[in-house]
Design a protein around this motif. Structure first.
Motif, short mmCIF file in Angstrom:
data_model
loop_
_atom_site.label_atom_id
_atom_site.label_comp_id
_atom_site.label_asym_id
_atom_site.label_seq_id
_atom_site.Cartn_x
_atom_site.Cartn_y
_atom_site.Cartn_z
N LYS A 191 22.15 0.04 44.61
CA LYS A 191 22.98 0.83 43.70
C LYS A 191 23.96 1.68 44.48
O LYS A 191 23.70 2.09 45.61
N TRP A 192 25.09 1.96 43.82
CA TRP A 192 26.18 2.64 44.49
C TRP A 192 25.78 4.01 45.05
O TRP A 192 26.12 4.35 46.19
N TYR A 193 25.03 4.80 44.31
CA TYR A 193 24.70 6.16 44.77
C TYR A 193 23.82 6.11 46.01
O TYR A 193 23.89 6.98 46.89
N LYS A 194 22.96 5.06 46.11
CA LYS A 194 22.12 4.90 47.29
C LYS A 194 22.96 4.48 48.51
O LYS A 194 22.74 4.95 49.62
N LEU A 195 23.90 3.56 48.27
CA LEU A 195 24.76 3.09 49.35
C LEU A 195 25.59 4.25 49.93
O LEU A 195 25.71 4.40 51.14
N VAL A 196 26.16 5.06 49.04
CA VAL A 196 26.98 6.19 49.47
C VAL A 196 26.14 7.17 50.29
O VAL A 196 26.58 7.67 51.34
N ALA A 197 24.93 7.45 49.84
CA ALA A 197 24.05 8.38 50.55
C ALA A 197 23.71 7.85 51.94
O ALA A 197 23.74 8.59 52.94
N ARG A 198 23.37 6.54 52.02
CA ARG A 198 23.05 5.94 53.31
C ARG A 198 24.24 5.95 54.26
O ARG A 198 24.10 6.20 55.47
N MET A 199 25.43 5.67 53.71
CA MET A 199 26.64 5.67 54.53
C MET A 199 26.94 7.06 55.07
O MET A 199 27.37 7.23 56.22
N SER A 200 26.72 8.09 54.25
CA SER A 200 26.96 9.46 54.71
C SER A 200 26.01 9.82 55.85
O SER A 200 26.42 10.45 56.83
N HIS A 201 24.75 9.43 55.75
CA HIS A 201 23.77 9.70 56.81
C HIS A 201 24.16 8.97 58.10
O HIS A 201 24.08 9.54 59.20
N ALA A 202 24.59 7.72 57.95
CA ALA A 202 24.98 6.93 59.11
C ALA A 202 26.20 7.54 59.81
O ALA A 202 26.28 7.57 61.04
N SER A 203 27.16 8.04 59.01
CA SER A 203 28.36 8.62 59.60
C SER A 203 28.03 9.88 60.39
O SER A 203 28.59 10.12 61.46
N PHE A 204 27.09 10.68 59.88
CA PHE A 204 26.70 11.89 60.60
C PHE A 204 25.99 11.56 61.91
O PHE A 204 26.20 12.21 62.94
N ARG A 205 25.15 10.53 61.88
CA ARG A 205 24.46 10.11 63.11
C ARG A 205 25.47 9.61 64.14
O ARG A 205 25.37 9.91 65.33
N PHE A 206 26.46 8.85 63.68
CA PHE A 206 27.48 8.32 64.58
C PHE A 206 28.31 9.46 65.19
O PHE A 206 28.56 9.48 66.41
N LEU A 207 28.74 10.40 64.36
CA LEU A 207 29.55 11.50 64.85
C LEU A 207 28.78 12.37 65.83
O LEU A 207 29.34 12.87 66.81
#
Length: 260
Positions: A2-18
């Motif tokens: 679901k979209w809300y789960k994908l967005v949440a996972r992407m936000s976590h991944a972006s913070f880990r990358f940064l």
């Protein structure tokens, strides 16, 4: 998904990358500048930092007394001292605190702005002590023996190169009495990190043709130069200088007591 789960996972991944990217860029920048900066650049970098940090010329700070990690060492090893040699006296914080214990301190500092500020503050408090200018990593020309010697807050970590630091320790020996205690505080690290490895590799590559001022594991720019010690490393330096470490603490801040 679901979209809300994908967005949440992407936000976590972006913070880990940064976070990883920032970590790498910080190490890369530190290694780059350490690789091209010599002793004069390091000294001027230190001067720029302290001249542009009002904290060190704040009267309330310099009148605040010993830090919590300093006080037990001072009370245990210097309570009977009548005079103390204090190198890296800054704006006078330790000098004023010592004077309140009835101890006369001969303070020395390599930053002329801090010497001027500290001298004025000492006159205001009528301490009977002094702060004079002293070139970086040097000892006073006027040699006399003291009941105690203190290297001011973290200043030992600002000296680049273990040979220079050991030479500095050796130059202090004429100021020792048989029962003189030396107190040194420093920045410490419980373990060497990947950042230390990156900094050294980058710096070594850039300083390949330099014959001195080599970067050592634990060296960093923050943005002024600082060396992070392990317990084993700093005890080894003191042993090489012929000084015996009799007390050590890594609680709150690195600090040790040594004797000749």
């Amino acid at each position: 998904m679901k979209w809300y789960k994908l967005v949440a996972r992407m936000s976590h991944a972006s913070f880990r990358f940064l976070k990883k990217l920032t970590y790498f860029l910080d190490a890369l920048s530190s290694g780059f500048w350490l690789g091209i900066m010599g002793a004069k650049s390091i000294a001027y970098s230190d001067e720029l930092y302290y001249n542009n940090t009002p904290y060190y010329t704040d009267e309330k700070y310099n009148e605040s007394g010993f830090f919590d990690w300093e006080k037990p060492f001072i009370e245990k090893y210097f309570h009977n001292a009548k005079n103390i040699l204090l190198i890296a006296a800054g704006g006078g914080r330790e000098v004023i605190a010592l004077s309140k214990m009835g101890i006369k301190a001969d303070g020395y500092e390599c930053n002329r702005g801090l010497v001027e500020f500290g001298s004025s503050l000492l006159k205001k408090h009528d301490t009977g002590s002094s702060i004079k200018y002293l070139a970086r990593n040097k000892v006073p020309d006027d040699i006399k023996q003291y009941d105690g010697i203190i290297i001011g807050w973290g200043a030992y970590s600002l000296i680049r190169g273990h040979e220079t630091r050991i030479g500095f320790l050796n130059s202090l020996k004429p100021f020792f009495k048989p029962d003189t205690f030396l107190m040194v505080s420093f920045i410490y690290s419980n373990r060497r990190s990947r950042k230390d490895k990156i900094i050294k590799q980058v710096s070594d590559f850039l300083s390949f043709f330099r014959k001195k001022d080599k970067t050592e594991t634990g060296d960093r720019l923050v943005p002024y130069f600082i060396h992070y010690f392990s317990e084993e490393e700093i005890k080894s330096e003191f042993a090489r200088a012929g000084l015996k470490v009799i007390d050590y603490s890594g609680t709150g801040y690195g600090c040790l007591i040594a004797r000749s």
